[in-house]
Design a protein around this motif. Structure first.
Motif, mmCIF file in Angstrom:
data_model
loop_
_atom_site.group_PDB
_atom_site.id
_atom_site.type_symbol
_atom_site.label_atom_id
_atom_site.label_comp_id
_atom_site.label_asym_id
_atom_site.label_seq_id
_atom_site.Cartn_x
_atom_site.Cartn_y
_atom_site.Cartn_z
ATOM 1 N N TRP A 1 8.042 -10.321 25.220
ATOM 2 C CA TRP A 1 7.032 -11.279 24.760
ATOM 3 C C TRP A 1 7.663 -12.661 24.559
ATOM 4 C CZ3 TRP A 1 5.940 -13.861 20.009
ATOM 5 C CH2 TRP A 1 4.621 -14.311 19.869
ATOM 6 N N VAL A 2 8.826 -12.683 23.921
ATOM 7 C CA VAL A 2 9.522 -13.955 23.675
ATOM 8 C C VAL A 2 9.925 -14.597 25.005
ATOM 9 C CG1 VAL A 2 11.689 -14.917 22.771
ATOM 10 C CG2 VAL A 2 10.339 -13.362 21.366
ATOM 11 N N ASP B 1 1.430 -8.751 17.003
ATOM 12 C CA ASP B 1 2.680 -8.867 16.254
ATOM 13 C C ASP B 1 2.806 -7.705 15.273
ATOM 14 O OD1 ASP B 1 5.005 -9.915 15.300
ATOM 15 O OD2 ASP B 1 4.004 -11.231 13.871
ATOM 16 N N GLY B 2 3.991 -7.158 15.150
ATOM 17 C CA GLY B 2 4.222 -6.095 14.174
ATOM 18 C C GLY B 2 4.022 -4.700 14.738
ATOM 19 N N LEU C 1 17.198 -17.031 20.148
ATOM 20 C CA LEU C 1 17.706 -15.732 20.608
ATOM 21 C C LEU C 1 19.204 -15.581 20.389
ATOM 22 C CD1 LEU C 1 15.657 -15.217 23.893
ATOM 23 C CD2 LEU C 1 15.479 -13.894 21.790
ATOM 24 N N VAL D 1 11.428 -3.382 19.872
ATOM 25 C CA VAL D 1 12.356 -4.486 20.102
ATOM 26 C C VAL D 1 12.277 -4.975 21.545
ATOM 27 C CG1 VAL D 1 14.808 -5.076 20.171
ATOM 28 C CG2 VAL D 1 13.914 -3.774 18.255
ATOM 29 N N ARG D 2 12.166 -4.034 22.469
ATOM 30 C CA ARG D 2 12.124 -4.408 23.884
ATOM 31 C C ARG D 2 10.855 -5.208 24.199
ATOM 32 N NH1 ARG D 2 15.132 -3.700 27.911
ATOM 33 N NH2 ARG D 2 14.322 -3.810 30.025
ATOM 34 N N ASP E 1 9.221 -6.987 22.054
ATOM 35 C CA ASP E 1 9.416 -8.302 21.426
ATOM 36 C C ASP E 1 10.185 -9.220 22.363
ATOM 37 O OD1 ASP E 1 8.162 -8.299 18.906
ATOM 38 O OD2 ASP E 1 9.732 -6.997 18.099
ATOM 39 N N ALA E 2 11.242 -8.656 22.948
ATOM 40 C CA ALA E 2 12.071 -9.455 23.853
ATOM 41 C C ALA E 2 11.259 -9.899 25.064
ATOM 42 C CB ALA E 2 13.297 -8.657 24.283
ATOM 43 N N ARG F 1 5.001 -4.028 18.009
ATOM 44 C CA ARG F 1 5.818 -3.930 19.211
ATOM 45 C C ARG F 1 7.196 -3.379 18.883
ATOM 46 N NH1 ARG F 1 3.900 -9.623 19.954
ATOM 47 N NH2 ARG F 1 5.756 -10.107 18.770
#
Lengths: 92, 179
Positions: free
Chosen positions: B120-121, B109-110, B141, B114-115, B117-118, B112
């Motif tokens: 991963w989520v 975490d921290g 989201l 934005v892509r 993060d997306a 990554r």
């Protein structure tokens, strides 16, 4: 900033992910083509209209014989069977 | 005073009368909105385009049911959500997933983008049932309130709250066990 709670990390990542850049799509022509294809398929399908016509005719014949009190239902069921088998028959 | 956006209202009325150019204008105007929504349902570029098209085709087929008492974009998003949810249920757990190795790679975490993060989520959400995934997607989201999420999902507000609560617990348990 990190946290031991995995859900907190998930929420933070989700918040950042909301701002992910979008791919540029141009779907207008494809959508309109699909709509036109569906419309043509509905209009040009003769079997759909013919099925309803046969069904309506069968009901009318059945009602006619029912009103007259004709007991010989084979006059109705035999042609109906032919109609149904015509539309459900597998084409080799 | 009309409640729906004027351009949309005019184009919807014209499209209902069979004006294809009017519907084409609606599609062009709202493609970015639908693309953003459908990006929550798939990470595959080809499938994304197909879902966007499916949404507009379905909207066209049900245009007669649009009452016009809310903005057209709300109607569009509701149908898009239905299309996306149906896609998930048809291809349960097979879409939008990344491998366990990729999850580990993305796990810091921290660090990554934005892509990432997306990705991963989505990877975590893809491990949930379609119902859990839908409610968490809408809340986290799409940043929906419970009322908005309920409208988009077609559920009652009470049911959406319960579903969200249970989905959060299931996700937390999953992340603790596998993370």
């Amino acid at each position: 900033m990190t946290s031991d709670d995995p859900l907190d990390a998930f929420e933070r990542a989700a918040k950042r992910a909301r701002h992910e850049s979008l791919p540029t799509l141009d779907v207008t022509a494809a959508v309109m083509a699909r709509i036109a294809t569906r419309r043509e398929a509905r209009v040009l399908d003769p079997r759909a209209g013919a099925t309803w016509l046969c069904l309506a005719a069968s009901i009318a014949v059945a009602a006619f014989f029912g009103v007259l009190g004709a007991a010989d239902w084979s006059l109705v069921t035999d042609p109906l069977g032919v109609v149904i088998s015509t539309f459900t028959m597998e084409v080799p | 005073m009309p409640r729906v956006d004027d351009d949309d209202a005019l184009d919807v009325q014209a499209a209902r009368r069979g004006d294809h150019d009017a519907f084409a204008r609606l599609v062009t105007r709202h493609t970015p909105t639908v693309t953003r929504l459908m990006q929550r349902f798939t990470r595959e570029p080809g499938m994304l385009e197909e879902l966007v098209q499916d949404t507009f085709v379905e909207v066209h087929g049900s245009l007669a049911r649009f009452r016009g008492d809310a903005p057209f974009v709300h109607y569009l998003r509701r149908i898009g959500t239905r299309v996306g949810y149906r896609f998930w249920t048809a291809r349960r757990r097979a879409v939008g997933t990344v491998s366990d190795e990729a999850l580990v790679e993305l796990a810091v975490d921290g660090e990554r983008g934005v892509r990432d993060d997306a990705e991963w989520v989505h990877a975590w959400l893809a491990r949930l049932s379609p119902r859990d995934r839908l409610v968490l997607t809408l809340v986290y989201l799409e940043d929906c309130t419970m009322v908005e999420a309920a409208k988009l999902a077609g559920w009652s507000v009470a049911m959406t709250k319960v579903q969200a609560h249970r989905a959060r617990k299931r996700l937390a348990r999953l992340m603790e066990n596998e993370g």
